[in-house]
Design a protein around this motif. Structure first.
Motif, PDB file in Angstrom:
ATOM      1  N   UNK A 144      -6.892 -10.585   5.818  1.00  0.00           N
ATOM      2  CA  UNK A 144      -7.771  -9.442   5.576  1.00  0.00           C
ATOM      3  C   UNK A 144      -8.983  -9.281   6.379  1.00  0.00           C
ATOM      4  N   UNK A 145      -9.299  -8.415   6.952  1.00  0.00           N
ATOM      5  CA  UNK A 145     -10.313  -7.783   7.614  1.00  0.00           C
ATOM      6  C   UNK A 145     -11.586  -7.125   6.797  1.00  0.00           C
ATOM      7  N   UNK A 146     -12.807  -8.113   6.230  1.00  0.00           N
ATOM      8  CA  UNK A 146     -13.565  -7.455   5.345  1.00  0.00           C
ATOM      9  C   UNK A 146     -14.264  -6.487   5.810  1.00  0.00           C
ATOM     10  N   UNK A 147     -14.395  -6.192   6.922  1.00  0.00           N
ATOM     11  CA  UNK A 147     -15.125  -4.968   7.549  1.00  0.00           C
ATOM     12  C   UNK A 147     -14.195  -3.670   7.168  1.00  0.00           C
ATOM     13  N   UNK A 148     -12.965  -3.857   7.424  1.00  0.00           N
ATOM     14  CA  UNK A 148     -12.104  -2.789   6.972  1.00  0.00           C
ATOM     15  C   UNK A 148     -11.968  -2.560   5.462  1.00  0.00           C
ATOM     16  N   UNK A 149     -12.083  -3.605   4.950  1.00  0.00           N
ATOM     17  CA  UNK A 149     -12.046  -3.385   3.275  1.00  0.00           C
ATOM     18  C   UNK A 149     -13.167  -2.769   2.588  1.00  0.00           C
ATOM     19  N   UNK A 150     -14.100  -3.003   2.972  1.00  0.00           N
ATOM     20  CA  UNK A 150     -15.381  -2.408   2.589  1.00  0.00           C
ATOM     21  C   UNK A 150     -15.545  -1.094   3.248  1.00  0.00           C
ATOM     22  N   UNK A 151     -15.323  -0.693   4.203  1.00  0.00           N
ATOM     23  CA  UNK A 151     -15.069   0.709   4.812  1.00  0.00           C
ATOM     24  C   UNK A 151     -14.384   1.627   3.859  1.00  0.00           C
ATOM     25  N   UNK A 152     -13.197   0.999   3.648  1.00  0.00           N
ATOM     26  CA  UNK A 152     -12.198   1.603   2.429  1.00  0.00           C
ATOM     27  C   UNK A 152     -12.854   1.859   1.054  1.00  0.00           C
ATOM     28  N   UNK A 153     -13.300   0.997   0.577  1.00  0.00           N
ATOM     29  CA  UNK A 153     -14.175   0.935  -0.729  1.00  0.00           C
ATOM     30  C   UNK A 153     -15.517   2.191  -0.681  1.00  0.00           C
ATOM     31  N   UNK A 154     -16.052   2.135   0.571  1.00  0.00           N
ATOM     32  CA  UNK A 154     -17.001   3.351   0.611  1.00  0.00           C
ATOM     33  C   UNK A 154     -16.309   4.688   0.676  1.00  0.00           C
ATOM     34  N   UNK A 155     -15.446   4.703   1.393  1.00  0.00           N
ATOM     35  CA  UNK A 155     -14.580   5.819   1.502  1.00  0.00           C
ATOM     36  C   UNK A 155     -14.146   6.448  -0.044  1.00  0.00           C
ATOM     37  N   UNK A 156     -13.705   5.675  -0.738  1.00  0.00           N
ATOM     38  CA  UNK A 156     -13.157   6.087  -2.077  1.00  0.00           C
ATOM     39  C   UNK A 156     -14.413   6.465  -2.693  1.00  0.00           C
ATOM     40  N   UNK A 157     -15.581   5.721  -2.774  1.00  0.00           N
ATOM     41  CA  UNK A 157     -16.595   6.166  -3.629  1.00  0.00           C
ATOM     42  C   UNK A 157     -17.182   7.254  -3.243  1.00  0.00           C
ATOM     43  N   UNK A 158     -17.179   7.610  -1.585  1.00  0.00           N
ATOM     44  CA  UNK A 158     -17.879   8.927  -1.361  1.00  0.00           C
ATOM     45  C   UNK A 158     -16.784   9.933  -1.002  1.00  0.00           C
ATOM     46  N   UNK A 159     -15.363   9.722  -1.403  1.00  0.00           N
ATOM     47  CA  UNK A 159     -14.366  10.773  -1.271  1.00  0.00           C
ATOM     48  C   UNK A 159     -13.984  11.017   0.206  1.00  0.00           C
ATOM     49  N   UNK A 160     -14.226  10.176   1.226  1.00  0.00           N
ATOM     50  CA  UNK A 160     -14.165  10.486   2.478  1.00  0.00           C
ATOM     51  C   UNK A 160     -12.872   9.633   3.021  1.00  0.00           C
ATOM     52  N   UNK A 161     -12.904   9.761   4.564  1.00  0.00           N
ATOM     53  CA  UNK A 161     -11.777   9.026   5.251  1.00  0.00           C
ATOM     54  C   UNK A 161     -10.409   8.909   4.402  1.00  0.00           C
ATOM     55  N   UNK A 162     -10.059   7.591   4.339  1.00  0.00           N
ATOM     56  CA  UNK A 162      -8.752   7.460   3.480  1.00  0.00           C
ATOM     57  C   UNK A 162      -8.403   8.119   2.144  1.00  0.00           C
ATOM     58  N   UNK A 163      -9.797   8.410   1.597  1.00  0.00           N
ATOM     59  CA  UNK A 163      -9.665   8.980   0.259  1.00  0.00           C
ATOM     60  C   UNK A 163      -9.819  10.570   0.050  1.00  0.00           C
ATOM     61  N   UNK A 219      -9.213  13.991  -0.373  1.00  0.00           N
ATOM     62  CA  UNK A 219      -8.094  14.809  -0.930  1.00  0.00           C
ATOM     63  C   UNK A 219      -7.118  13.987  -1.857  1.00  0.00           C
ATOM     64  N   UNK A 220      -7.550  12.840  -2.299  1.00  0.00           N
ATOM     65  CA  UNK A 220      -6.930  12.038  -3.091  1.00  0.00           C
ATOM     66  C   UNK A 220      -7.475  11.835  -4.427  1.00  0.00           C
ATOM     67  N   UNK A 221      -6.684  11.732  -5.508  1.00  0.00           N
ATOM     68  CA  UNK A 221      -7.342  11.381  -6.941  1.00  0.00           C
ATOM     69  C   UNK A 221      -8.075  10.132  -6.875  1.00  0.00           C
ATOM     70  N   UNK A 222      -8.743  10.195  -7.771  1.00  0.00           N
ATOM     71  CA  UNK A 222      -9.717   8.893  -8.245  1.00  0.00           C
ATOM     72  C   UNK A 222      -8.733   7.821  -8.433  1.00  0.00           C
ATOM     73  N   UNK A 223      -8.571   6.626  -7.891  1.00  0.00           N
ATOM     74  CA  UNK A 223      -7.592   5.917  -8.068  1.00  0.00           C
ATOM     75  C   UNK A 223      -8.024   4.628  -9.388  1.00  0.00           C
ATOM     76  N   UNK A 224      -9.256   4.568  -9.656  1.00  0.00           N
ATOM     77  CA  UNK A 224      -9.644   3.560 -10.758  1.00  0.00           C
ATOM     78  C   UNK A 224      -9.281   2.079 -10.289  1.00  0.00           C
ATOM     79  N   UNK A 225      -8.261   1.929  -9.768  1.00  0.00           N
ATOM     80  CA  UNK A 225      -7.912   0.386  -9.096  1.00  0.00           C
ATOM     81  C   UNK A 225      -7.682   0.621  -7.671  1.00  0.00           C
TER      82      UNK A 225
END
Length: 298
Positions: free
Chosen positions: A232-251, A253-259
């Motif tokens: 696991x690359x922690x830099x990539x993981x954090x970028x994904x989490x911030x994407x989800x919170x802000x509704x950007x990048x990989x997130x 157009x996707x519904x809020x995941x919760x998990x």
């Protein structure tokens, strides 16, 4: 209160001096938001943040916070932090650590130490911060859990896995309770990521039971070989989490995941546990359904 006022979100991040925490600081600031970074000791945090460019540093505040200080002190400190910019919109409950021990050897004495940080500390920070997030009308609570809650069947991780399972349950309840305030909750369940010192806690050996010598020694050897090999690359993981919170990048157009399960190992463990439980349930479904009161005969 700081003179810097804008519409960017204010993030409160615990355990920010290393691991996911310090990466959250860099990612959030790079996206234009503001950060209140906390850690037990500010030395490491100051060392890391002192190299920030001025345009980023002006959107950062640091504060000492030990999540085991107790509810009263934590509430008072976070109330002061909220005055930095007059608000807190997003909480990242990241502070935590693992105490390797066999369950019988560690007993409740070690389990209480583990829960003080990973459960009671997390809840104290959450309850201190939620009133401010509620005022933002559209805030978010992020809890950093662990795939260990799904795979506790590994010697030495029992206390840690138990603490994360408790945090998972509390977070799922908060998801329901906070929905009425338009506060989103995200439970992050990462696998093994190559962060600093994650395997650095000493093994509990204060109560060695000879019957466990072979298992303990084999487990210590296995754990000692993990550091530096995590996929696991922690830099990539954090970028994904911030994407989800802000509704950007990989997130976007996707519904809020919760998990948010992160890492191939975490995905495998979650799937395997679900299958294991469902297989047993299917095999014993007649027993599960056969314990109701008998239906009265007409």
């Amino acid at each position: 209160m700081s003179q810097l006022q804008d519409d960017s979100n204010v993030w409160l991040i615990t355990g920010a001096s290393s691991g996911f925490g310090k990466r959250f600081i860099l990612s959030v600031l790079a996206r234009g938001d503001r950060v209140i970074a906390t850690a037990r000791s500010l030395d490491k945090l100051d060392e890391m943040t002192s190299s920030l460019k001025p345009e980023l540093a002006q959107r950062l505040r640091v504060s000492q916070l030990d999540v085991t200080e107790g509810e009263e002190k934590i509430h008072a400190k976070i109330a002061l932090m909220a005055k930095f910019w007059g608000r807190i919109d997003i909480l990242v409950n990241n502070a935590g650590f693992g105490l390797p021990a066999l369950v019988e050897e560690g007993g409740t004495r070690l389990l209480r130490r583990q829960f003080d940080t990973n459960v009671f500390g997390v809840l104290d920070v959450a309850t201190a911060t939620i009133p401010f997030i509620r005022e933002s009308k559209s805030g978010c609570v992020v809890t950093i859990g662990s795939r260990s809650a799904w795979k506790p069947e590994i010697p030495l991780i029992g206390p840690y896995a138990a603490s994360k399972a408790a945090v998972h349950a509390l977070t799922e309840t908060l998801t329901l309770e906070l929905a009425q305030f338009n506060i989103k909750v995200l439970l992050v369940e990462p696998g093994a990521f190559r962060t600093e010192g994650i395997y650095g806690q000493p093994y509990f050996t204060e109560n060695p039971i000879p019957a466990y010598d072979r298992m303990r020694n084999a487990s210590k050897t296995r754990f000692g070989a993990v550091a530096g090999t995590e996929k696991g690359d922690p830099d990539k993981a954090v970028e994904v989490i911030v994407d989800v919170v802000r509704g950007e990048g990989v997130a976007k157009g996707r519904p809020w995941p919760g998990y948010l399960v992160l890492g191939e190992d975490a995905e495998v463990d979650v799937r395997n546990k679900c299958k294991k439980v469902l297989d047993v349930l299917d095999e014993w479904v007649d027993v599960a359904r056969g314990v109701n009161f008998d239906t009265p005969q007409a």
